[in-house]
Design a protein around this motif. Structure first.
Motif, mmCIF file in Angstrom:
data_model
loop_
_atom_site.group_PDB
_atom_site.id
_atom_site.type_symbol
_atom_site.label_atom_id
_atom_site.label_comp_id
_atom_site.label_asym_id
_atom_site.label_seq_id
_atom_site.Cartn_x
_atom_site.Cartn_y
_atom_site.Cartn_z
ATOM 1 N N ILE A 295 0.861 -1.178 0.000
ATOM 2 C CA ILE A 295 0.000 0.000 0.000
ATOM 3 C C ILE A 295 0.898 1.228 0.000
ATOM 4 O O ILE A 295 1.800 1.349 0.844
ATOM 5 N N PRO A 296 0.702 2.149 -0.951
ATOM 6 C CA PRO A 296 1.575 3.327 -1.003
ATOM 7 C C PRO A 296 1.383 4.219 0.210
ATOM 8 O O PRO A 296 0.285 4.348 0.745
ATOM 9 N N THR A 297 2.457 4.830 0.630
ATOM 10 C CA THR A 297 2.425 5.772 1.749
ATOM 11 C C THR A 297 2.455 7.179 1.181
ATOM 12 O O THR A 297 3.391 7.533 0.470
ATOM 13 N N PRO A 298 1.428 7.980 1.457
ATOM 14 C CA PRO A 298 1.436 9.355 0.939
ATOM 15 C C PRO A 298 2.555 10.163 1.576
ATOM 16 O O PRO A 298 2.955 9.891 2.709
ATOM 17 N N PRO A 299 3.070 11.148 0.846
ATOM 18 C CA PRO A 299 4.118 11.992 1.428
ATOM 19 C C PRO A 299 3.588 12.770 2.631
ATOM 20 O O PRO A 299 2.395 13.041 2.727
ATOM 21 N N ALA A 300 4.480 13.088 3.521
ATOM 22 C CA ALA A 300 4.088 13.818 4.729
ATOM 23 C C ALA A 300 3.943 15.311 4.440
ATOM 24 O O ALA A 300 4.637 15.847 3.586
ATOM 25 N N MET B 74 -11.421 21.494 -6.059
ATOM 26 C CA MET B 74 -11.465 21.183 -4.629
ATOM 27 C C MET B 74 -10.789 19.859 -4.274
ATOM 28 O O MET B 74 -10.927 19.382 -3.163
ATOM 29 N N GLU B 75 -10.044 19.257 -5.223
ATOM 30 C CA GLU B 75 -9.365 18.015 -4.869
ATOM 31 C C GLU B 75 -8.277 18.319 -3.843
ATOM 32 O O GLU B 75 -7.674 19.389 -3.866
ATOM 33 N N TYR B 76 -8.062 17.381 -2.964
ATOM 34 C CA TYR B 76 -7.062 17.576 -1.914
ATOM 35 C C TYR B 76 -5.697 17.177 -2.457
ATOM 36 O O TYR B 76 -5.532 16.077 -2.975
ATOM 37 N N ARG B 77 -4.725 18.061 -2.345
ATOM 38 C CA ARG B 77 -3.359 17.789 -2.771
ATOM 39 C C ARG B 77 -2.444 17.850 -1.557
ATOM 40 O O ARG B 77 -2.337 18.888 -0.915
ATOM 41 N N VAL B 78 -1.801 16.745 -1.248
ATOM 42 C CA VAL B 78 -0.849 16.716 -0.141
ATOM 43 C C VAL B 78 0.289 17.677 -0.478
ATOM 44 O O VAL B 78 0.783 17.702 -1.599
#
Length: 71
Positions: A4-9, A49-53
């Motif tokens: 499972i990929p880990t999103p960047p912090a 409105m998409e969420y971008r880390v």
């Protein structure tokens, strides 16, 4: 099975700290604190409105940040 990929912090930063700052100073500070994308918008702008880390949004009126939010 694929991992499972880990999103960047994201930076551990309060968006309230930017409200009231001059827009250029706020953007410079945000980048120094690790935000990869800083988006400056006029009040009432129509935006996606998409969420971008890693993205920090500023609503700027008269050269000052009036509102700041993540994503």
């Amino acid at each position: 099975m694929a991992p499972i990929p880990t999103p960047p912090a994201e930076p551990h930063d309060s968006t309230d700290a930017y409200v009231g700052l001059e827009a250029e100073r706020a953007e410079r500070l945000a980048r120094e604190r690790g935000w990869t994308t800083v988006r400056t918008l006029p009040p009432g702008a129509i935006i996606t409105m998409e969420y971008r880390v890693g993205r920090l949004n500023f609503e700027v009126r008269d050269g000052r940040v009036g509102r700041a939010w993540k994503g």
